[in-house]
Enzyme design. Sequence first.
Site, PDB file in Angstrom:
ATOM      1  CG  ASP A  60      18.734  61.992  58.070  1.00  0.00           C
ATOM      2  OD1 ASP A  60      18.914  63.204  58.280  1.00  0.00           O
ATOM      3  OD2 ASP A  60      18.414  61.187  58.955  1.00  0.00           O
ATOM      4  CG  ASP A 110      21.647  63.905  63.478  1.00  0.00           C
ATOM      5  OD1 ASP A 110      22.595  63.623  64.214  1.00  0.00           O
ATOM      6  OD2 ASP A 110      21.550  64.992  62.866  1.00  0.00           O
ATOM      7  CB  THR A 149      22.645  66.335  58.359  1.00  0.00           C
ATOM      8  OG1 THR A 149      22.267  66.378  59.747  1.00  0.00           O
ATOM      9  CG2 THR A 149      23.886  67.192  58.164  1.00  0.00           C
ATOM     10  CE  LYS A 192      17.174  66.314  55.747  1.00  0.00           C
ATOM     11  NZ  LYS A 192      17.821  65.112  56.342  1.00  0.00           N
ATOM     12  CG  ASP A 201      16.017  58.745  61.060  1.00  0.00           C
ATOM     13  OD1 ASP A 201      15.854  58.708  62.294  1.00  0.00           O
ATOM     14  OD2 ASP A 201      16.329  59.787  60.455  1.00  0.00           O
TER      15      ASP A 201
END
Length: 244
Positions: free
Chosen positions: A25, A27, A129, A160, A185
Amino acid sequence: MSPHEAPTGHTSETPVQLPAAVLWDMDGTLVDTEPHWIAAETALLGRYGATWSHDQALQLVGSALPDSGRVLAEHVERTTGTRLDAAAVVDELIAAVITQVSAAVVWRPGALELLRALGAAGVPCALVTMSYRSLAGTVAAMVPGAFSVVVAGDEVERGKPAPDPYLRAAELLGVDPADCVVVEDSPTGVASGEAAGAHVLACPHMVPIPAAPGRSRVVSLAEVDVAALGRIAAGRPLDTLPEV
């Protein structure tokens, strides 16, 4: 030597098993852009007289950008009566974040070192991303050659938490998701990686991620090396976080 093994430096030792690939990922995992997104959202809504709390912003962390644009546009209309185009909202947010990242990128602790170690070990990496290609390309260009594949949010039908982005990355790399490690995250991203059938390493940043069977969690990527990712890919989870 198998392409999925790394030398240990001692012939009597068992070679370290490596993941087929590591799917990153961006960000909040690779780069600390979440504060940029929150600042851009707050500034945009503020121009229309709408307030935007930190807690509201956290609810969008990891979400597909079209979903975020829709939520923000609906929030403005609901609170001020002004109608905004959700796609235009997304375009403005991306432009603001690109400007901030281009001026100064902040890497998450341990992320750049781990990315470079994977490259040295010959493990292919993908950047996966929900940011659009324009921003993903800006970040990927800062680490030339680190990513064999980039899958951006404007290149998948479902973002996602659907598995599509990670399934697409594995397909492009020619690997089985079950042999890969996803590094995330946010709960949204973790759900995507797990739905794709990959082993997930969660390093929470802005939002807590609960423990779950088979899920790996760490405080910082500085705790993780290539061998640890190999063990995770082999079905040996790592969890150094307390339950939340």
